[in-house]
Structure formats: structure tokens, C-alpha cells
Design a protein around this motif. Structure first.
Motif, PDB file in Angstrom:
ATOM      1  N   SER A 136       0.866  -1.176   0.000  1.00 48.21           N
ATOM      2  CA  SER A 136       0.000   0.000   0.000  1.00 48.21           C
ATOM      3  C   SER A 136       0.900   1.224   0.000  1.00 48.21           C
ATOM      4  N   GLY A 137       0.452   2.266  -0.625  1.00 45.40           N
ATOM      5  CA  GLY A 137       1.271   3.459  -0.662  1.00 45.40           C
ATOM      6  C   GLY A 137       0.469   4.682  -1.043  1.00 45.40           C
ATOM      7  N   THR A 138       1.083   5.812  -0.841  1.00 48.73           N
ATOM      8  CA  THR A 138       0.427   7.075  -1.146  1.00 48.73           C
ATOM      9  C   THR A 138       0.935   7.612  -2.472  1.00 48.73           C
ATOM     10  N   ASP A 182      -8.150   6.742  -3.349  1.00 46.33           N
ATOM     11  CA  ASP A 182      -8.511   6.810  -1.935  1.00 46.33           C
ATOM     12  C   ASP A 182      -7.955   8.121  -1.371  1.00 46.33           C
ATOM     13  N   GLU A 183      -8.835   9.039  -0.973  1.00 52.32           N
ATOM     14  CA  GLU A 183      -8.396  10.361  -0.506  1.00 52.32           C
ATOM     15  C   GLU A 183      -7.444  10.280   0.678  1.00 52.32           C
ATOM     16  N   GLN A 184      -7.592   9.278   1.540  1.00 54.63           N
ATOM     17  CA  GLN A 184      -6.727   9.147   2.706  1.00 54.63           C
ATOM     18  C   GLN A 184      -5.314   8.699   2.329  1.00 54.63           C
ATOM     19  N   LEU A 185      -5.148   8.211   1.114  1.00 61.69           N
ATOM     20  CA  LEU A 185      -3.832   7.751   0.666  1.00 61.69           C
ATOM     21  C   LEU A 185      -3.216   8.680  -0.378  1.00 61.69           C
ATOM     22  N   ARG A 186      -3.574   9.945  -0.299  1.00 65.28           N
ATOM     23  CA  ARG A 186      -2.940  10.932  -1.177  1.00 65.28           C
ATOM     24  C   ARG A 186      -1.766  11.568  -0.448  1.00 65.28           C
ATOM     25  N   THR A 245       6.568  21.001   2.042  1.00 60.41           N
ATOM     26  CA  THR A 245       7.256  19.722   1.916  1.00 60.41           C
ATOM     27  C   THR A 245       6.236  18.593   1.874  1.00 60.41           C
ATOM     28  N   ALA A 246       6.439  17.666   0.932  1.00 59.45           N
ATOM     29  CA  ALA A 246       5.536  16.533   0.749  1.00 59.45           C
ATOM     30  C   ALA A 246       6.120  15.285   1.407  1.00 59.45           C
ATOM     31  N   VAL A 247       5.226  14.437   1.902  1.00 60.97           N
ATOM     32  CA  VAL A 247       5.630  13.145   2.470  1.00 60.97           C
ATOM     33  C   VAL A 247       4.788  12.054   1.814  1.00 60.97           C
ATOM     34  N   ASP A 248       5.476  11.083   1.214  1.00 61.90           N
ATOM     35  CA  ASP A 248       4.832   9.898   0.652  1.00 61.90           C
ATOM     36  C   ASP A 248       5.258   8.699   1.474  1.00 61.90           C
ATOM     37  N   LEU A 249       4.341   7.778   1.694  1.00 62.83           N
ATOM     38  CA  LEU A 249       4.621   6.575   2.473  1.00 62.83           C
ATOM     39  C   LEU A 249       4.317   5.342   1.637  1.00 62.83           C
ATOM     40  N   GLY A 299      -2.539  20.218   3.214  1.00 60.82           N
ATOM     41  CA  GLY A 299      -3.352  19.598   2.185  1.00 60.82           C
ATOM     42  C   GLY A 299      -2.827  18.254   1.728  1.00 60.82           C
ATOM     43  N   SER A 300      -3.654  17.570   0.934  1.00 58.99           N
ATOM     44  CA  SER A 300      -3.217  16.283   0.384  1.00 58.99           C
ATOM     45  C   SER A 300      -3.560  16.237  -1.096  1.00 58.99           C
ATOM     46  N   GLY A 301      -2.699  15.584  -1.868  1.00 60.22           N
ATOM     47  CA  GLY A 301      -2.927  15.466  -3.299  1.00 60.22           C
ATOM     48  C   GLY A 301      -3.072  16.805  -3.998  1.00 60.22           C
TER      49      GLY A 301
END
Length: 134
Positions: free
Chosen positions: A15-17, A23-27, A88-92, A127-129
Motif C-alpha cells: 500500500s502506498g500514497t 482513496d483520498e486518505q492515501l494521497r 514539503t511533501a511526504v509519501d509513504l 493539504g493532500s494530493g
């Protein structure tokens, strides 16, 4: 097709962003801070978690990797990227070798959301995405 994808998606061991995740929670999450502060916050968050063991830190590449031994034994990679000054963006990204008859992907998704929730409490979430629709 989407019904079949939702059924088979439960069994994915990853699973990842991303920017355009359905899926809005995974942006991708964005924070109002410089790279060093966000990178240090992610590292501190993983160090403080008794279920996590940091295996690799590469500040030059903006990546921190850790083994998670919580509810689901898994491997997490956090990527920190500066997009603008003080943004700064963070992807997991998380993966596991475990299998579950009910599907392991929802548990992995919850682990990612849990890390984002902790970061949102520590840093200023903006924000996200944000750049997914451009």
C-alpha cells in the motif's frame, strides 16, 4: 471491472500514497515546513514508536526506511520532498510478506493512515494530493 479490482486489491501486499490516489486518505500529504524539519519529524516519529526499527536513513535522497513489528509485520519507506519553499511533501509506502485470508491490504492502509495522523499532529498540515489535478 472495479468490483473485481476491489476484491483482488484486498489481497495486495503493498500500500502506498500518491498524488492521484483514488482513496483520498492515501494521497500525498503536504506540510508547511522546510525539508529538514519534516525529515527530522518523520525520523523522530519512527524512533519514538516501540514497534518500529529504523533500518536506513538517506537524507540526500529524502528517504527513511523502517521495519514495523506492530499489528502487521511490515516494511515502511517514507519519502520527503520539498515542493516549494516551506512546503514539503511526504509519501509513504508499506509492504509485507504476510498473507491473510481476509486480505492484508486494509491493515497496511491503516498503518499508513496512522503514520499520517501522527505527522498531522506534529507538523502544520496544508493539504493532500495538491498537485494531482494539474
Amino acid at each position: 471491472m472495479s468490483f473485481l479490482k476491489s476484491i483482488t486489491g484486498r489481497y495486495e501486499k503493498f500500500s502506498g500514497t500518491s498524488e492521484n490516489n483514488s482513496d483520498e486518505q492515501l494521497r500525498t500529504h503536504y506540510y508547511k515546513a522546510n525539508f529538514n524539519l519534516v525529515f527530522q519529524s518523520v525520523e523522530d516519529l519512527l524512533k519514538a514508536d516501540p514497534a518500529a526499527r529504523i533500518t536506513s536513513v538517506s537524507k540526500e535522497h529524502g528517504e527513511i526506511s523502517a521495519e514495523l513489528n506492530g499489528r502487521v509485520r511490515s516494511f515502511l519507506t517514507a519519502t520527503v520532498i520539498t515542493t516549494k519553499p516551506f512546503e514539503t511533501a511526504v509519501d509513504l509506502h508499506i509492504s509485507t510478506e504476510k498473507f491473510s485470508l481476509a486480505g492484508i491490504n486494509p491493515a497496511l492502509r491503516q498503518e499508513v493512515i496512522k503514520v499520517y495522523e501522527k505527522l498531522d499532529r506534529t507538523l502544520t498540515f496544508i493539504g493532500s494530493g495538491k498537485y494531482g489535478n494539474q
